[in-house]
Write an enzyme that holds these catalytic residues in place. Structure first.
Site, PDB file in Angstrom:
ATOM      1  N   GLY A   1     -63.051 -46.348  80.135  1.00 19.68           N
ATOM      2  CA  GLY A   1     -62.699 -47.715  80.506  1.00 19.68           C
ATOM      3  C   GLY A   1     -63.550 -48.730  79.778  1.00 19.68           C
ATOM      4  N   ASN A   2     -63.473 -49.969  80.224  1.00 17.71           N
ATOM      5  CA  ASN A   2     -64.271 -51.030  79.610  1.00 17.71           C
ATOM      6  C   ASN A   2     -64.673 -52.037  80.684  1.00 17.71           C
ATOM      7  OD1 ASN A   2     -62.251 -53.342  79.643  1.00 17.71           O
ATOM      8  ND2 ASN A   2     -61.088 -51.762  78.563  1.00 17.71           N
ATOM      9  N   ARG A   3     -65.450 -53.031  80.287  1.00 15.20           N
ATOM     10  CA  ARG A   3     -66.086 -53.926  81.249  1.00 15.20           C
ATOM     11  C   ARG A   3     -65.272 -55.173  81.589  1.00 15.20           C
ATOM     12  NH1 ARG A   3     -71.402 -52.530  82.019  1.00 15.20           N
ATOM     13  NH2 ARG A   3     -72.392 -51.324  80.363  1.00 15.20           N
TER      14      ARG A   3
END
Ligand code: CTP
Ligand code: CA
Length: 224
Positions: free
Chosen positions: A33-35
């Site tokens: 995932g990412n932020r």
């Protein structure tokens, strides 16, 4: 045309906004995932609604209250987000890709949980490239449709932004500098909005709503 001081310059328009960050499944319990929090995309949806637009909000893994009046379409992975965005954009006047779309996904999904064992080295996770939704949108654009990309950069922000705008072929690219304490999950943002016609607009640090309104100002100026 103004009502209570709020411009209704998007009345009768359909806009599509993608928000949040995609998750690429490794196995039933893990993902890459990412932020991205979705805050900027949700601010874009709320401000477009306030300006009179019909809004389709494609939300990827966002834990935020739904903006009242938007049609919300949930997407988990980049492939799901691509399907949702391309479908919603078929009749859209403007599309804003605020979502952070994973560039790569695991080549194979394991439908049982990967177990750790005492002696084995972990198996590497092979990645394959995801489609670039923004480039696909530009390729499929209807006449007069305005397409906006976002770019988060950590260094040489303007040079990377100009190169990215040219590579993607969109009308506008909203470029912001990111870092540990900048932008991600923060209520405020600063950006420069680069235009394919060579102009740019500096947006000083302010709320994500303020930046969203400047983006819509730039979009409405380009709508026929
Ligand atoms: N984007 C997209 N599909 C992808 C990757 C990105 O539609 N597979 C969109 C994002 O939503 C954003 C814009 O493209 O609006 C720029 O994303 P960014 O990650 O900055 O660009 P990349 O081309 O992936 O370049 P980089 O190598 O810097 O990640
Ligand atoms: Ca990327």
């Amino acid at each position: 045309l103004a009502r209570g001081g709020i411009p209704t310059d998007l009345a009768g328009r359909h806009v599509v906004v993608s928000a949040g960050g995609t998750r690429e499944a490794i196995d039933p319990v893990r993902f890459i995932g990412n932020r991205s929090s979705g805050l900027q995309g949700y601010a874009l949806a709320r401000t477009a609604l306030a300006r009179g637009a019909r809004v389709t909000l494609v939300a990827a893994n966002v834990a935020l209250p739904d903006p009242a009046g938007a049609e919300i379409v949930r997407a988990g992975s980049a492939l799901e987000l691509r399907d949702a965005v391309l479908k919603a954009s078929a009749d859209a006047d403007a599309v804003v890709m605020a979502a952070a779309v994973a560039d790569f996904r695991p080549a194979g999904y394991r439908d049982v949980k990967i177990k750790k064992t005492d002696d084995d080295e972990p198996a590497p996770i092979t990645l394959v490239k995801n489609p670039d939704v923004l480039i696909e949108l530009v390729a499929a654009r209807r006449p007069g449709q305005v397409i906006v990309g976002f770019a988060a950069e950590t260094n040489d922000v303007l040079r990377h932004g100009r190169e990215k705008l040219a590579r993607k072929g969109c009308d506008l690219l909203v470029v912001n500098e990111v870092g540990e304490r900048l932008t991600f999950g923060a209520p405020d943002n600063a950006a420069v909005i680069l235009s394919a016609d060579g102009t740019s607009v500096d947006v000083p640090r302010g709320s994500k709503e303020d930046l969203a309104d400047v983006v819509w100002d730039q979009v409405t100026g380009r709508l026929q």
